[in-house]
Design an enzyme around this catalytic site. Structure first.
Site, PDB file in Angstrom:
ATOM      1  N   GLY A  15       0.817  -1.225   0.000  1.00 54.83           N
ATOM      2  CA  GLY A  15       0.000   0.000   0.000  1.00 54.83           C
ATOM      3  C   GLY A  15       0.844   1.266   0.000  1.00 54.83           C
ATOM      4  O   GLY A  15       0.490   2.256  -0.644  1.00 54.83           O
ATOM      5  N   ASN A 104      -7.205 -13.338   5.746  1.00 56.51           N
ATOM      6  CA  ASN A 104      -7.516 -12.217   4.859  1.00 56.51           C
ATOM      7  C   ASN A 104      -8.989 -12.171   4.433  1.00 56.51           C
ATOM      8  O   ASN A 104      -9.491 -11.103   4.060  1.00 56.51           O
ATOM      9  CB  ASN A 104      -6.556 -12.189   3.670  1.00 56.51           C
ATOM     10  CG  ASN A 104      -5.229 -11.545   4.067  1.00 56.51           C
ATOM     11  OD1 ASN A 104      -5.140 -10.890   5.105  1.00 56.51           O
ATOM     12  ND2 ASN A 104      -4.202 -11.732   3.259  1.00 56.51           N
ATOM     13  N   ARG A 162       5.896 -11.383 -19.774  1.00 57.98           N
ATOM     14  CA  ARG A 162       6.482 -10.616 -20.874  1.00 57.98           C
ATOM     15  C   ARG A 162       7.977 -10.405 -20.645  1.00 57.98           C
ATOM     16  O   ARG A 162       8.769 -10.396 -21.581  1.00 57.98           O
ATOM     17  CB  ARG A 162       5.723  -9.298 -21.062  1.00 57.98           C
ATOM     18  CG  ARG A 162       4.281  -9.532 -21.519  1.00 57.98           C
ATOM     19  CD  ARG A 162       3.608  -8.282 -22.033  1.00 57.98           C
ATOM     20  NE  ARG A 162       3.420  -7.288 -21.000  1.00 57.98           N
ATOM     21  CZ  ARG A 162       2.390  -7.245 -20.172  1.00 57.98           C
ATOM     22  NH1 ARG A 162       1.428  -8.166 -20.264  1.00 57.98           N
ATOM     23  NH2 ARG A 162       2.291  -6.311 -19.257  1.00 57.98           N
ATOM     24  N   HIS A 184      -4.237 -15.858  -9.631  1.00 54.66           N
ATOM     25  CA  HIS A 184      -3.002 -15.128  -9.331  1.00 54.66           C
ATOM     26  C   HIS A 184      -2.299 -15.965  -8.268  1.00 54.66           C
ATOM     27  O   HIS A 184      -2.610 -15.867  -7.087  1.00 54.66           O
ATOM     28  CB  HIS A 184      -3.282 -13.717  -8.805  1.00 54.66           C
ATOM     29  CG  HIS A 184      -2.065 -13.121  -8.141  1.00 54.66           C
ATOM     30  ND1 HIS A 184      -0.903 -12.847  -8.815  1.00 54.66           N
ATOM     31  CD2 HIS A 184      -1.817 -12.811  -6.843  1.00 54.66           C
ATOM     32  CE1 HIS A 184      -0.002 -12.383  -7.976  1.00 54.66           C
ATOM     33  NE2 HIS A 184      -0.529 -12.359  -6.774  1.00 54.66           N
TER      34      HIS A 184
HETATM   35  N1  LIG Z   1      -2.086  -9.305  -5.956  1.00 54.95           N
HETATM   36  C1  LIG Z   1      -0.763  -9.229  -6.015  1.00 54.95           C
HETATM   37  O1  LIG Z   1      -0.202  -9.303  -7.130  1.00 54.95           O
HETATM   38  C2  LIG Z   1       0.017  -9.017  -4.755  1.00 54.95           C
HETATM   39  C3  LIG Z   1       1.400  -8.731  -4.772  1.00 54.95           C
HETATM   40  C4  LIG Z   1       2.041  -8.497  -3.555  1.00 54.95           C
HETATM   41  C5  LIG Z   1       1.333  -8.568  -2.364  1.00 54.95           C
HETATM   42  N2  LIG Z   1       0.005  -8.871  -2.385  1.00 54.95           N
HETATM   43  C6  LIG Z   1      -0.800  -8.943  -1.169  1.00 54.95           C
HETATM   44  O2  LIG Z   1      -1.024  -7.630  -0.677  1.00 54.95           O
HETATM   45  C7  LIG Z   1      -1.307  -7.703   0.737  1.00 54.95           C
HETATM   46  C8  LIG Z   1      -0.420  -6.698   1.482  1.00 54.95           C
HETATM   47  O3  LIG Z   1       0.942  -7.104   1.401  1.00 54.95           O
HETATM   48  P1  LIG Z   1       2.063  -6.288   2.202  1.00 54.95           P
HETATM   49  O4  LIG Z   1       3.368  -6.886   1.818  1.00 54.95           O
HETATM   50  O5  LIG Z   1       1.839  -4.827   2.032  1.00 54.95           O
HETATM   51  O6  LIG Z   1       1.705  -6.691   3.700  1.00 54.95           O
HETATM   52  P2  LIG Z   1       2.032  -5.818   4.986  1.00 54.95           P
HETATM   53  O7  LIG Z   1       1.866  -6.726   6.149  1.00 54.95           O
HETATM   54  O8  LIG Z   1       3.319  -5.093   4.808  1.00 54.95           O
HETATM   55  O9  LIG Z   1       0.880  -4.720   5.012  1.00 54.95           O
HETATM   56  C9  LIG Z   1      -0.460  -5.007   5.280  1.00 54.95           C
HETATM   57  C10 LIG Z   1      -1.084  -3.762   5.877  1.00 54.95           C
HETATM   58  O10 LIG Z   1      -2.480  -4.020   6.058  1.00 54.95           O
HETATM   59  C11 LIG Z   1      -2.859  -3.475   7.309  1.00 54.95           C
HETATM   60  N3  LIG Z   1      -4.091  -4.124   7.754  1.00 54.95           N
HETATM   61  C12 LIG Z   1      -4.229  -5.376   8.269  1.00 54.95           C
HETATM   62  N4  LIG Z   1      -5.530  -5.610   8.554  1.00 54.95           N
HETATM   63  C13 LIG Z   1      -6.223  -4.498   8.219  1.00 54.95           C
HETATM   64  C14 LIG Z   1      -7.580  -4.139   8.261  1.00 54.95           C
HETATM   65  N5  LIG Z   1      -8.516  -4.976   8.741  1.00 54.95           N
HETATM   66  N6  LIG Z   1      -7.939  -2.912   7.825  1.00 54.95           N
HETATM   67  C15 LIG Z   1      -7.020  -2.054   7.347  1.00 54.95           C
HETATM   68  N7  LIG Z   1      -5.697  -2.335   7.283  1.00 54.95           N
HETATM   69  C16 LIG Z   1      -5.306  -3.545   7.701  1.00 54.95           C
HETATM   70  C17 LIG Z   1      -1.660  -3.734   8.209  1.00 54.95           C
HETATM   71  O11 LIG Z   1      -1.670  -2.917   9.368  1.00 54.95           O
HETATM   72  C18 LIG Z   1      -0.506  -3.423   7.256  1.00 54.95           C
HETATM   73  O12 LIG Z   1      -0.138  -2.060   7.312  1.00 54.95           O
HETATM   74  C19 LIG Z   1      -1.036  -9.162   1.128  1.00 54.95           C
HETATM   75  O13 LIG Z   1      -2.238  -9.884   1.210  1.00 54.95           O
HETATM   76  C20 LIG Z   1      -0.167  -9.673  -0.006  1.00 54.95           C
HETATM   77  O14 LIG Z   1      -0.214 -11.078  -0.138  1.00 54.95           O
HETATM   78  C21 LIG Z   1      -0.658  -9.089  -3.547  1.00 54.95           C
END
Ligand SMILES: NC(=O)c1ccc[n+]([C@@H]2O[C@H](COP(=O)([O-])OP(=O)(O)OC[C@H]3O[C@@H](n4cnc5c(N)ncnc54)[C@H](O)[C@@H]3O)[C@@H](O)[C@H]2O)c1
Length: 327
Positions: A15, A104, A162, A184
């Site tokens: 984020g 999640n 790619r 994914h």
């Molecule tokens: N789709 C993709 O291609 C892709 C790629 C990378 C990561 N991700 C996913 O993205 C998500 C975040 O990854 P990250 O590395 O930033 O994790 P992270 O642990 O660094 O960050 C997660 C954030 O979410 C917050 N959070 C947790 N529960 C919450 C809630 N109920 N409401 C609001 N905020 C909340 C936490 O406090 C933290 O700041 C993970 O599920 C990860 O698997 C997806």
């Protein structure tokens, strides 16, 4: 006058990178952050606010917020909830994103309850894993207009595809057209029948690149899946690629670009499924979110891969007790 507004929910590794990319996109006048850790939300927003005083930054009103900020948002990007973690004792580990399902699913239900209290208009782009099951929950359990919620899906996997192909042939990845479909995650597969290098089809690669070893579909798929773990097992998380994918999609929405990208949505008649699974296929993205879904025809190998991917996603959906698998 309407001001373009973004809300980022969950400002951890992913984020905060989405936020940084959004600050530089020059399309948003206001950005609000939400995180269960209020200090993190406040700190990330403040850090970016300080950067607005520097050259090359636009004067975005960036601030910590709450779900009421969603009421006038154009786009909401959700990266809340934990990620799989690297194992310091096993540099070759491939932790499955599906292991995050229980925790999640709760996070996404809480986040979507917050968002849908204030809007059913904003376009919601999900990143949280396991992405397909999280997208299914978000798009089906909150009475949110279905096309307005979608997941980044195999956008990132497709960029990796790619890159893998371009490195093999020694060309610019932007000259490669092609995508991964399905989950994914571990069962994503390359749609080789649609892969091309600026119009040169996959089945013609041998003619135009005779000096290069032919690509094996299984090996290409495995290399793309492994690419995520090369990053995770290196730095401990992945964020740059997916953040760019999410911001590319946000731009397609804001500018009504009618871009075609592989994103995650619920199947509505494609591949023999109706409403019982969400996965990635090419979709038209515009101001209304997903405006069209292209259930492109697949060959025999791809169809078998698609069916295996659907079965695998549905295991996580069962775990999350969503859709046809509700208790
Ligand atoms: N789709 C993709 O291609 C892709 C790629 C990378 C990561 N991700 C996913 O993205 C998500 C975040 O990854 P990250 O590395 O930033 O994790 P992270 O642990 O660094 O960050 C997660 C954030 O979410 C917050 N959070 C947790 N529960 C919450 C809630 N109920 N409401 C609001 N905020 C909340 C936490 O406090 C933290 O700041 C993970 O599920 C990860 O698997 C997806």
């Amino acid at each position: 006058m309407h001001k373009n507004k973004l809300v980022v929910v969950g400002v951890g590794h992913v984020g905060s990178y989405v936020l940084a990319d959004a600050m530089k996109l020059r399309l948003f006048s206001e950005i609000a952050t939400i995180d269960i850790l209020e200090g993190v939300s406040r700190g990330e927003a403040l850090d970016q606010a300080h950067a607005t005083a520097l050259t090359y930054m636009s004067n975005v009103d960036v601030h910590a917020g709450d779900y009421s900020d969603c009421a006038d948002a154009d786009v909401i990007i959700v990266a809340a909830g934990p990620s799989v973690l690297k194992d310091d004792n096993n540099p070759d580990a491939i932790p499955d994103r599906a292991s995050l399902t229980g925790i999640n699913a709760e996070v996404i239900r809480e986040v979507m309850a917050g968002i849908s209290t204030f809007t059913k208009e904003a376009i919601v782009i999900l990143i949280t894993n396991p992405l397909d099951t999280m997208t299914y929950i978000a798009a089906s359990e909150f009475d949110y207009p279905e096309g307005r919620v979608f997941g980044t899906g195999t956008m990132l996997d497709s960029a990796r595809l790619r890159k893998v192909v371009s490195q093999h042939y020694g060309i610019d990845p932007k000259s490669v057209t092609g995508y991964m479909m399905g989950e994914h995650g571990l069962t994503a597969f390359p749609v080789m029948s649609r892969l091309n290098i600026n119009g040169i089809r996959y089945d013609e690669f041998g003619t135009y690149f005779p000096e290069v070893q032919p690509l094996d579909p299984e090996e290409v798929g495995a290399a793309v899946v492994k690419a995520a773990y090369d990053v995770l097992n290196g730095k401990g998380w992945t964020n740059a690629g997916v953040a760019q994918a999410a911001i590319t999609l946000a731009q397609a929405v804001l500018l009504d670009e009618k871009s075609v990208y592989p994103v995650c949505t619920i199947l509505r008649g494609q591949y023999g499924h109706d409403g019982d699974v969400a996965l990635s296929m090419p979709c038209l993205i515009g101001r209304n979110g997903v405006e069209k879904k292209y259930g492109v025809s697949l060959d025999e190998w791809e169809t078998a891969k698609m069916n295996a991917s659907i079965d695998y996603i549905q295991l996580a959906m069962k775990d999350a007790k969503t859709g046809p698998f509700k208790g």
